[in-house]
Write an enzyme that holds these catalytic residues in place. Structure first.
Site, short mmCIF file in Angstrom:
data_model
loop_
_atom_site.label_atom_id
_atom_site.label_comp_id
_atom_site.label_asym_id
_atom_site.label_seq_id
_atom_site.Cartn_x
_atom_site.Cartn_y
_atom_site.Cartn_z
N CYS A 1 29.41 42.06 24.13
CA CYS A 1 29.06 41.93 25.55
C CYS A 1 28.79 40.48 25.90
O CYS A 1 28.02 39.81 25.23
CB CYS A 1 27.75 42.65 25.83
SG CYS A 1 27.85 44.39 25.71
N SER B 1 30.62 49.16 34.95
CA SER B 1 29.37 48.41 35.02
C SER B 1 29.49 47.32 36.09
O SER B 1 30.45 46.55 36.11
CB SER B 1 29.09 47.77 33.66
OG SER B 1 27.99 46.88 33.75
N GLU C 1 33.83 41.23 37.71
CA GLU C 1 32.97 42.17 38.46
C GLU C 1 33.88 43.27 39.04
O GLU C 1 34.56 43.05 40.04
CB GLU C 1 32.23 41.40 39.57
CG GLU C 1 31.50 42.28 40.57
CD GLU C 1 30.68 43.41 39.94
OE1 GLU C 1 29.79 43.15 39.13
OE2 GLU C 1 30.97 44.59 40.27
N CYS D 1 26.58 34.64 36.28
CA CYS D 1 25.30 34.99 35.63
C CYS D 1 25.00 33.95 34.55
O CYS D 1 25.91 33.53 33.82
CB CYS D 1 25.37 36.39 35.01
SG CYS D 1 25.74 37.66 36.23
N CYS E 1 26.09 34.59 30.59
CA CYS E 1 27.37 35.23 30.23
C CYS E 1 28.51 34.21 30.12
O CYS E 1 28.68 33.36 30.98
CB CYS E 1 27.69 36.26 31.30
SG CYS E 1 29.35 36.96 31.18
N ASN F 1 23.70 38.30 23.21
CA ASN F 1 24.62 37.77 22.20
C ASN F 1 24.85 36.29 22.47
O ASN F 1 25.08 35.89 23.62
CB ASN F 1 25.96 38.51 22.27
CG ASN F 1 25.81 39.97 21.88
OD1 ASN F 1 25.27 40.29 20.82
ND2 ASN F 1 26.25 40.87 22.74
N GLU G 1 40.91 39.50 28.14
CA GLU G 1 40.60 40.13 26.86
C GLU G 1 40.19 41.59 27.04
O GLU G 1 39.61 41.96 28.06
CB GLU G 1 39.48 39.34 26.16
CG GLU G 1 39.96 37.96 25.76
CD GLU G 1 38.88 37.04 25.24
OE1 GLU G 1 39.20 35.86 25.02
OE2 GLU G 1 37.74 37.47 25.06
N1 SAH Z 1 30.50 42.23 35.28
C1 SAH Z 1 29.98 43.50 34.94
C2 SAH Z 1 30.56 44.08 33.67
C3 SAH Z 1 30.83 43.12 32.55
S1 SAH Z 1 29.45 42.44 31.74
C4 SAH Z 1 28.48 43.43 34.84
O1 SAH Z 1 27.93 42.34 34.83
O2 SAH Z 1 27.85 44.49 34.81
C5 SAH Z 1 28.91 43.79 30.69
C6 SAH Z 1 27.44 43.71 30.28
O3 SAH Z 1 27.23 42.61 29.39
C7 SAH Z 1 26.50 43.49 31.44
O4 SAH Z 1 25.48 44.44 31.40
C8 SAH Z 1 25.95 42.08 31.20
O5 SAH Z 1 24.64 41.96 31.70
C9 SAH Z 1 26.01 41.98 29.72
N2 SAH Z 1 26.04 40.61 29.21
C10 SAH Z 1 26.54 39.50 29.79
N3 SAH Z 1 26.41 38.43 28.96
C11 SAH Z 1 25.83 38.89 27.84
C12 SAH Z 1 25.46 38.29 26.58
N4 SAH Z 1 25.69 37.01 26.33
N5 SAH Z 1 24.90 39.07 25.64
C13 SAH Z 1 24.69 40.39 25.86
N6 SAH Z 1 25.03 41.02 27.00
C14 SAH Z 1 25.59 40.28 27.98
FE1 SF4 Z 2 27.84 38.39 35.38
FE2 SF4 Z 2 29.28 40.49 34.48
FE3 SF4 Z 2 30.49 38.38 35.64
FE4 SF4 Z 2 29.39 38.09 33.24
S1 SF4 Z 2 31.12 39.40 33.75
S2 SF4 Z 2 29.21 36.66 35.01
S3 SF4 Z 2 27.61 39.44 33.40
S4 SF4 Z 2 29.05 39.80 36.61
#
Ligand code: SAH
Ligand code: SF4
Length: 342
Positions: free
Chosen positions: A333, A186, A155, A112, A115, A285, A87
């Site tokens: 996000c 990021s 990532e 994480c 997420c 979110n 996406e």
């Molecule tokens: N993987 C990378 C980039 C994608 S995630 C990273 O983790 O940095 C982009 C951002 O969304 C990150 O800062 C992450 O901490 C945040 N994020 C992940 N899940 C989320 C959620 N459910 N609500 C708000 N932000 C979230």
């Molecule tokens: Fe963690 Fe970013 Fe991967 Fe989501 S996309 S699991 S926030 S590293």
């Protein structure tokens, strides 16, 4: 078959030595202007177009779904050549500035706790053409996209080479010509990747998802912290800043009742000390079905977010709050991966 969308003009020549340099440049410019097939490249002879069609493609992915939120956010789902789905999101702010949010992996290996993408597991790295095409598809919806954030699925620093290549294509002066300063990547905090970026680029802006600087809590929320602990992460960021001299963003997704405590504010203040940074707070979110230590994750209350923000500001940090966009289409996000991904 190779797709040309992920190549710079010089690389088109290397891949197809029979093509003169000026032809490669013509093709490159067509793709940057939005051509999706060789038939649109009317200054190439019919024979050459036919020949190219037999050897390569312009794009490797296709749009499989388009969703629009009432707040103006658009999410595209792309189907890749192996059937994986990823996406990409187009965000508009109050001043009508548009930002493209791109993915670098199908799924994500980092797991994480908060997420959606993390629940999918890792499928594979995207190649440069698959990253560039997300931008081209979004650009076909709106010509004027001023910024890119590499904050979609995956990532990015675990897919550094393809990311670097995609940035070279997107910033190439003969094509889209976007400034590197308008691109932000990021990372969840991959120390090796940050050090590599400091040394070899790409010279784009860096954001780090710190979430909390309480070591124990961070390891529970973000398994990456176990092998990339905070002291090493901080060292890498200071090294990056010595080499690149650019302000870093520390992103903290705020989880209701979990990482908004006094001790989280204290830890963040002490982690940020000495780093030229701005803290970006992201109210969590909702992602259905996620829980932490046996309790369902909840969004933080407005007051909780504001109190946390005030605590950081009082201690001298620069703090911004991310606006919530695209939540009705699971395009905000951390919500990517909701429609049949991978
Ligand atoms: N993987 C990378 C980039 C994608 S995630 C990273 O983790 O940095 C982009 C951002 O969304 C990150 O800062 C992450 O901490 C945040 N994020 C992940 N899940 C989320 C959620 N459910 N609500 C708000 N932000 C979230
Ligand atoms: Fe963690 Fe970013 Fe991967 Fe989501 S996309 S699991 S926030 S590293």
């Amino acid at each position: 078959m190779i797709s040309l969308s992920g190549l710079c003009p010089e690389q088109i020549v290397t891949s197809f030595p029979f093509l003169p340099g000026f032809r490669a440049k013509q093709i490159f410019k067509w793709i940057a202007k939005g051509a999706v097939s060789f038939d649109e490249m009317t200054d190439l002879s019919l024979d050459l177009r036919k020949d190219l069609k037999n050897r390569c493609t312009v794009y490797s992915s296709a749009v499989s779904q388009k969703l629009e939120d009432e707040d103006g956010t658009i999410k595209l789902q792309l189907r890749l050549k192996d059937g994986s789905e990823i996406e990409a999101v187009l965000l508009s702010d109050a001043e009508n500035r548009r930002t493209a949010c791109l993915s670098t992996q199908a799924g994500c290996p980092m797991a994480c706790a908060f997420c959606k993408t993390g629940t999918l597991g890792f499928h594979r790295n995207l190649d440069a053409s698959e990253i560039v095409e997300q931008f081209l598809y979004l650009k076909s919806l709106h010509k004027d996209i001023s910024n890119i954030v590499i904050m979609g699925m995956g990532e990015p620093l675990l897919n550094m080479e393809e990311l670097h290549q995609a940035v070279s294509v997107i910033c190439h002066p003969l094509g889209l010509g976007l400034s590197r300063r308008r691109i932000t990547v990021s990372t969840s905090g991959i120390v090796d990747g940050i050090r590599k970026m400091a040394e070899h680029g790409p010279e784009i802006r860096l954001a780090v998802s710190i979430t909390t600087a309480d070591e124990e809590l961070r390891s529970k929320l973000m398994p990456v912290n176990k092998s990339n602990p905070l002291p090493l992460l901080k060292e890498a960021l200071l090294y990056y800043q010595k080499k690149q001299e650019k302000r870093i963003t520390l992103e903290a997704v705020l989880l209701g009742g979990i990482n908004t405590r006094q001790q989280d504010a204290d830890a963040l203040v002490s982690f940020a000390k000495g780093i030229d940074c701005v803290i970006n707070l992201i109210p969590w979110n909702t992602v259905d079905g996620l829980s932490f230590e046996g309790k369902r994750l909840i969004e933080p209350k407005n007051l909780e977010v504001d109190n946390f923000l005030t605590q950081l500001e009082r201690r001298g940090l620069n703090v911004t709050k991310r606006s919530r966009k695209g939540r009705h289409i699971s395009g905000a996000c951390g919500q990517l991966g909701s429609i049949n991904t991978v």
